[in-house]
Design an enzyme around this catalytic site. Structure first.
Site, short mmCIF file in Angstrom:
data_model
loop_
_atom_site.label_atom_id
_atom_site.label_comp_id
_atom_site.label_asym_id
_atom_site.label_seq_id
_atom_site.Cartn_x
_atom_site.Cartn_y
_atom_site.Cartn_z
N GLY A 158 0.75 -1.14 0.03
CA GLY A 158 -0.12 -0.11 0.06
C GLY A 158 0.99 1.40 0.03
O GLY A 158 1.31 1.62 -0.91
N SER A 226 0.67 8.38 10.03
CA SER A 226 1.32 8.03 8.64
C SER A 226 0.49 8.34 7.54
O SER A 226 0.51 8.15 6.47
CB SER A 226 1.52 6.62 8.60
OG SER A 226 0.16 5.95 8.80
N GLU A 228 -0.17 10.81 5.63
CA GLU A 228 0.40 11.31 4.08
C GLU A 228 0.83 10.20 3.19
O GLU A 228 0.78 10.63 2.18
CB GLU A 228 1.79 12.00 4.32
CG GLU A 228 1.71 13.27 5.54
CD GLU A 228 3.15 13.87 5.70
OE1 GLU A 228 3.67 14.74 5.15
OE2 GLU A 228 3.71 12.97 6.76
N PHE A 229 1.01 8.98 3.56
CA PHE A 229 1.56 7.99 2.82
C PHE A 229 0.80 6.70 3.09
O PHE A 229 0.87 5.88 2.00
CB PHE A 229 3.18 7.69 2.96
CG PHE A 229 4.06 8.77 3.27
CD1 PHE A 229 4.14 9.65 2.29
CD2 PHE A 229 4.45 9.10 4.39
CE1 PHE A 229 4.82 10.74 2.04
CE2 PHE A 229 5.29 10.60 4.43
CZ PHE A 229 5.52 11.17 3.62
N SER A 230 0.07 6.48 4.23
CA SER A 230 -0.36 5.05 4.54
C SER A 230 -1.63 4.94 3.59
O SER A 230 -2.29 6.20 3.44
CB SER A 230 -0.60 4.75 5.81
OG SER A 230 -1.15 5.79 6.65
N LEU A 293 -4.07 -13.33 3.62
CA LEU A 293 -5.16 -13.95 2.75
C LEU A 293 -5.64 -13.22 1.88
O LEU A 293 -6.40 -14.07 1.03
CB LEU A 293 -6.47 -13.86 3.90
CG LEU A 293 -6.39 -14.32 5.40
CD1 LEU A 293 -7.43 -14.12 6.26
CD2 LEU A 293 -5.96 -15.65 5.36
N VAL A 296 -7.16 -6.51 -0.27
CA VAL A 296 -8.52 -5.70 -0.05
C VAL A 296 -8.34 -4.86 -1.28
O VAL A 296 -7.43 -3.95 -1.49
CB VAL A 296 -8.32 -4.48 1.37
CG1 VAL A 296 -9.52 -3.80 1.36
CG2 VAL A 296 -8.29 -5.54 2.53
N TYR A 500 2.63 5.02 23.78
CA TYR A 500 3.63 4.94 22.74
C TYR A 500 5.19 5.31 23.59
O TYR A 500 5.10 5.93 24.47
CB TYR A 500 3.59 6.08 21.89
CG TYR A 500 3.36 5.94 20.48
CD1 TYR A 500 4.34 5.69 19.63
CD2 TYR A 500 1.98 5.66 20.11
CE1 TYR A 500 3.78 5.11 18.13
CE2 TYR A 500 1.98 5.65 18.78
CZ TYR A 500 2.68 5.26 17.76
OH TYR A 500 2.31 4.93 16.75
#
Length: 580
Positions: A158, A226, A228-230, A293, A296, A500
């Site tokens: 992705g 994330s 911006e990119f995920s 699996l 998506v 975190y």
């Protein structure tokens, strides 16, 4: 292929984020952040050098620049193992593909420390043999059918922001490995204003999804750090969580309908009902499946009208214990703002070190005054105080009421309102903090962040014990400088919180710094689990944390997951070997 080519061209292949955005120390030893994309871009950060040198015992004299040039040397990448019959049949479908070394390396990794460290040294392990770019759901169906027919290994890709080794190619895989890049599947297919849902292709990245929805007056409100990119598909596959989940929910709350292509065919529900009692929810096999699996391809998710009003805030507490008690009370009263995060003292100082230079004499003077007020006036100890950052959104009237409610609770725990600017800066730093690791790696400093979720009554214990364990382990493993070991509480729930941890150390004098780092991180995760924390709140398991899966979900639980894998993908076509 304009989009993916452009993303690849404007992003670093061996570090975080955009190529034009990075921290560096100028000739005067002052830190600067390059580019024009962020609020910090183009600014000088006068306090960073002192904080960096004093925190890590580092010195700008001791440099460890990446040993490879910014341009990838393709001769260092092993030549592809191609399944010729698969390639031929794929070519006849017209779906774009490539076995160019740069395309393959770019999709061979996420952003774990060991992955980036190896890239900076020009070391490439097993990488995908080929990349394919489906343009829609039907393209994915064709690719998966051909992969099954020719026994080719598929690894869905992705946005590449994984921090769980999920994208690493298993070195023992002998079949041809194909990276299935979803970036061309980036359209919003429809928006349903009556039901407030949007049907979206899974390759879209967070910032594009929000921007396109905003144009129609809507948002999903799902904003992971994330974003911006995920990608949307990545969020579903890893059970992602966003900063504003208090208002909008986590990904499992946002998803109404999912379509996934598996070796056994396509799985999807027949209706878009908001909730069903139809046996165990098959969406929960898809969410968190981490590419094991299937792929998506399309997701229907809830959308909301854009909030009319947004307001940042911050509160300073005399110590971390008071701060946690306040967050607990806010959660108990179920009045959490869109986001509330509590940083410990180390992170407060770090945030302070990242303040950009201000031209106006007044700003710095007022800042100084405010600091004086907190540290001297109220008797706050600058080495103990901590800060919560807040974000409220909704209609103006409600936000202002809400704000008063939260600040009133904070006051009961000794919390002082510390202004909107500190709050807003705290959230802006979220997006540039990932760039700091690359700067550290230029000066013998390596580090990482990791997360957990934990019941309320264990929050203070886990924070104290994990930080202490990190310091102890570094010492035991021969790290010659004291590490940075710090935490923040980033999400609140009825029954617990997300915590975190950030840790980093100066590795000068160590022969195998990455191995030491991994031993310390491993010990930290053991400590988290021993203190009642979860294996992961939202990063997922990947290959990095799968040794603890059986203990986490029980032997029977593992058997259930395995039996699903065996039925859906008996030949392990989706062979990234995550989770199980």
């Amino acid at each position: 292929l304009l989009y993916c080519a452009s993303m690849q061209e404007i992003m670093k292949w061996n570090g975080w984020g955009y190529s034009d955005s990075r921290f560096f120390f100028n000739k005067k030893g002052q830190a600067e952040f390059t580019g024009r994309r962020y609020r910090l871009s183009g600014l000088i950060i006068p306090g960073l050098k002192d904080w960096f040198e004093s925190t890590f015992g580092a010195s700008l004299q001791h440099k460890t620049p990446a040993t490879v040039s910014p341009i990838l040397n393709s001769s260092a990448v092993q030549p592809p193992t191609l399944n010729e019959a698969f390639v031929e049949e794929l070519k006849s479908t017209g779906i774009p593909l490539s076995h160019d070394a740069e395309d393959r390396v770019f999709r061979a990794h996420g952003h774990c420390l060991h992955e980036i460290f190896a890239l900076r040294e020009g070391k490439f392990g097993r990488v995908p043999d080929m990349v394919v770019w489906p343009n829609c759901h039907n393209d994915v169906v064709k690719i998966v059918e051909l992969a099954c027919k020719h026994n080719v290994c598929l690894i869905p890709y992705g946005g590449g922001t994984s921090v769980s080794s999920a994208l690493e190619c298993p070195p023992e895989e002998t079949r041809s490995i194909v990276s299935l890049d979803t970036s061309q599947m980036n359209r919003i297919l429809w928006i349903d204003e009556k039901n407030l849902t949007a049907h979206v292709e899974a390759g879209i990245v967070g910032q594009d999804l929000e921007r396109l929805l905003n144009e129609s007056g809507y948002c999903t409100g799902h904003e992971p750090d994330s974003m911006e990119f995920s990608s949307l598909g990545g969020w579903v596959a890893t059970r992602a969580s966003g900063m504003k989940k208090n208002v909008y929910g986590n990904i499992e709350d946002l998803v109404v309908h999912v379509k996934m292509v598996t070796p056994q065919g396509v799985i999807e529900k027949s209706c878009q009902g908001p909730r069903m009692s139809t046996g165990p929810d098959v969406h929960h096999f898809i969410m968190g499946s981490e590419g094991t699996l299937g792929v998506v391809t399309e997701v229907t998710m809830k959308i909301r009208p854009m909030p009319e009003y947004q307001k940042y805030g911050s509160v300073v507490f005399p110590n971390f214990e008071q701060g946690v008690a306040c967050l607990r009370e806010v959660a108990r009263q179920r009045c959490a703002p869109a986001s509330i995060r509590l940083m410990d003292n180390e992170q407060f100082k770090f945030g302070h070190a990242l303040k950009p230079q201000v031209s106006s004499i007044f700003t710095s003077f007022l800042d100084g005054l405010k600091k004086f007020y907190i540290t001297k006036f109220k008797g706050f100890d600058p080495n103990r105080l901590c800060v919560a950052t807040l974000l409220f959104e909704g209609d103006r009237e409600k936000v202002l009421q809400h704000e008063k409610q939260v600040y009133d609770i904070a006051a009961k725990f000794g919390g002082l309102a510390a202004g909107e600017d500190n709050g807003q800066r705290g959230y802006m730093l979220t997006f540039v903090i990932a760039y700091l690791r690359d700067l550290g790696m230029d000066y013998y400093v390596i580090g990482e962040s990791f997360e957990t979720s934990v019941p309320w009554d264990r929050v203070l214990d886990i924070c104290r014990n994990v930080k202490a364990r990190i310091i102890r382990e570094c010492k035991d493993k021969g790290v010659q400088f004291s590490p940075l070991s710090t935490c923040r509480v980033t999400q609140t729930y009825d029954a617990g919180a997300c915590v975190y941890f950030y840790f980093a150390f100066n590795y000068r004098g160590l022969s195998d710094p990455v191995h030491v780092y991994e031993q310390v991180e491993h010990a930290a995760r053991e400590e988290i689990l021993a203190n009642g924390g979860s294996l992961s709140h939202h990063h997922g398991v990947g290959k990095l944390r799968k040794e603890w899966m059986r203990d986490t979900i029980s032997k029977v639980g593992m058997g259930m997951l395995k039996s699903v894998k065996d039925y859906v993908d008996p030949n392990n076509i989706f062979g990234n070997r995550n989770l199980l």
